[in-house]
Design a protein around this motif. Sequence first.
Motif, PDB file in Angstrom:
ATOM      1  N   ALA A   1       0.799  -1.323  -0.066  1.00 25.77           N
ATOM      2  CA  ALA A   1      -0.074   0.264   0.037  1.00 25.77           C
ATOM      3  C   ALA A   1       0.839   1.260  -0.007  1.00 25.77           C
ATOM      4  CB  ALA A   1      -0.887  -0.118   1.335  1.00 25.77           C
ATOM      5  N   CYS A   2       2.241   1.176  -0.161  1.00 24.52           N
ATOM      6  CA  CYS A   2       2.957   2.405  -0.027  1.00 24.52           C
ATOM      7  C   CYS A   2       3.379   3.008  -1.170  1.00 24.52           C
ATOM      8  CB  CYS A   2       4.338   2.113   0.656  1.00 24.52           C
ATOM      9  SG  CYS A   2       5.481   3.351   1.016  1.00 24.52           S
ATOM     10  N   VAL A   3       4.133   2.228  -2.437  1.00 22.40           N
ATOM     11  CA  VAL A   3       4.623   2.968  -3.365  1.00 22.40           C
ATOM     12  C   VAL A   3       3.570   3.517  -4.209  1.00 22.40           C
ATOM     13  CG1 VAL A   3       6.167   3.036  -5.284  1.00 22.40           C
ATOM     14  CG2 VAL A   3       6.758   1.882  -3.127  1.00 22.40           C
ATOM     15  N   PRO A   4       2.720   2.940  -4.862  1.00 26.31           N
ATOM     16  CA  PRO A   4       1.952   3.573  -5.971  1.00 26.31           C
ATOM     17  C   PRO A   4       1.012   4.760  -5.445  1.00 26.31           C
ATOM     18  CG  PRO A   4       1.794   1.051  -6.199  1.00 26.31           C
ATOM     19  CD  PRO A   4       2.427   1.534  -4.669  1.00 26.31           C
ATOM     20  N   PRO A   5       0.158   4.420  -4.247  1.00 25.32           N
ATOM     21  CA  PRO A   5      -0.467   5.701  -3.904  1.00 25.32           C
ATOM     22  C   PRO A   5       0.345   6.975  -3.377  1.00 25.32           C
ATOM     23  CG  PRO A   5      -1.201   3.750  -2.550  1.00 25.32           C
ATOM     24  CD  PRO A   5      -0.169   3.344  -3.471  1.00 25.32           C
TER      25      PRO A   5
END
Length: 460
Positions: A127-131
Amino acid sequence: MTDTSATAPAFQGYGTKAYRAYVLFVLVIIYTFNFIDRLLISIVQEPIKAEFGVSNFELGLLGGPVFAILYTLLGIPIARYAERANRVTIVSIGAAIWSVMTAACGVAGNFVQLALCRLGVGIGEAACVPPSQSAIADYFPADRRASALAIFSLGIPIGSALAYVGGGWLVANFDWRTAFLLLGAPGVAAALLLKLTVKEPPRATAQTKPPSFGETVKALSKKASFWHIAVGGALISFVGYGSSQFLVSHLVRNYDLGATIQQEYAHAAYAMGLVAGVSTALGTFLGGYLADRLAPKHTHVHSWLPALGVAVAIPFYIFSFFQTEFIWAFAFLMIAPIFHYMYLGPMYAVTMGVSTPLQRATAIAILVLIVNLIGYGLGPPTVGALNDIFAANILNDASAGALTLADCNPLTMDAANAATCATAQGLGLKYALGCAIFVLAWAAIHFLLSARTLVKDRVS
């Protein structure tokens, strides 16, 4: 008749410059904990190997596929959700999950339990990089994105340095379990800081409904530059993740770094902390900074700059791995990452540039899927397997077939074989790292090929 229609002004960014800087600062903190928690396993793997009696290949599984499979596969649905939901909330929840699961690694009773905790870390980190990068793109104007994304990517070297230094000190003075417990828990506080102080930015587009996943894939399928950048980044990550998983082990096994094994762990980790905190950080920043500064005059800089960097890094890595004295091995190892990690900012900037605002999180998730399935999924276990193969061959030659790799299991090894086993494990790892590093040349070719369509493919 003169056309009097107004041209839409270029997007100038969301919020004040000071607030954008603060948002980027908090996201770097989050990404720093992201890398502390994913990398810590490589710093403490030697005592884990001794306690659980696992092979180098199994260590590679812990650092690679066990973490990477759910991390990469969940990235797509989470990114799709992030195209229409609050990205700050998504990242905050993910940070809390991966921090708790990292701490849980410290109470694992066996290899299987440790692997399950690593699965949990991967779930949270999906849940970290793309958003985060999608939000950054909506905070910063296009001519500052490569720099902003490169600064965000500084979470990689900063987190790596803190993991090496903190993990090394904790292992030397306490044990590997304490390292997981004490370095995992603070991420929950960082998650709260993000949620309570950072606003969700408006999407920098008049479009309200995000394209479907199929539409995004179809759009990207026409962008040859994206696919070359993605494959090139995946191959660089194969080398980066595969080597970083075993660099502390390499230094411990091949050089005399202290009077006790605990001192050797600490000194090797401190050395790698300097490499990550100085060299990798410098390379990551320079890649984005130079790309932004050179782009007005050199439209293909996002292609040739990463290719040049990894090509220069190869000989420095090789020189480092095969030095007999630690001081020279360390000196060359300080130089190589400066060139190796110049690709990060340009890679992400190209992905943003070929995607519309409501496709960015999904495009980044697809990039992360490719990069991490190849890099994380294959890099560490490949280096670990090569280490086992080379070590087995060295043992066979040294003992005329009397010793096998099974005879070097830390839980059952005869003390009389300890020196021979240690030599085989150390030399085997040198050869494995040396083989892996040449994959960087393959990556450079893909970055150069991306230049053929890079300008044509840009849409934002």
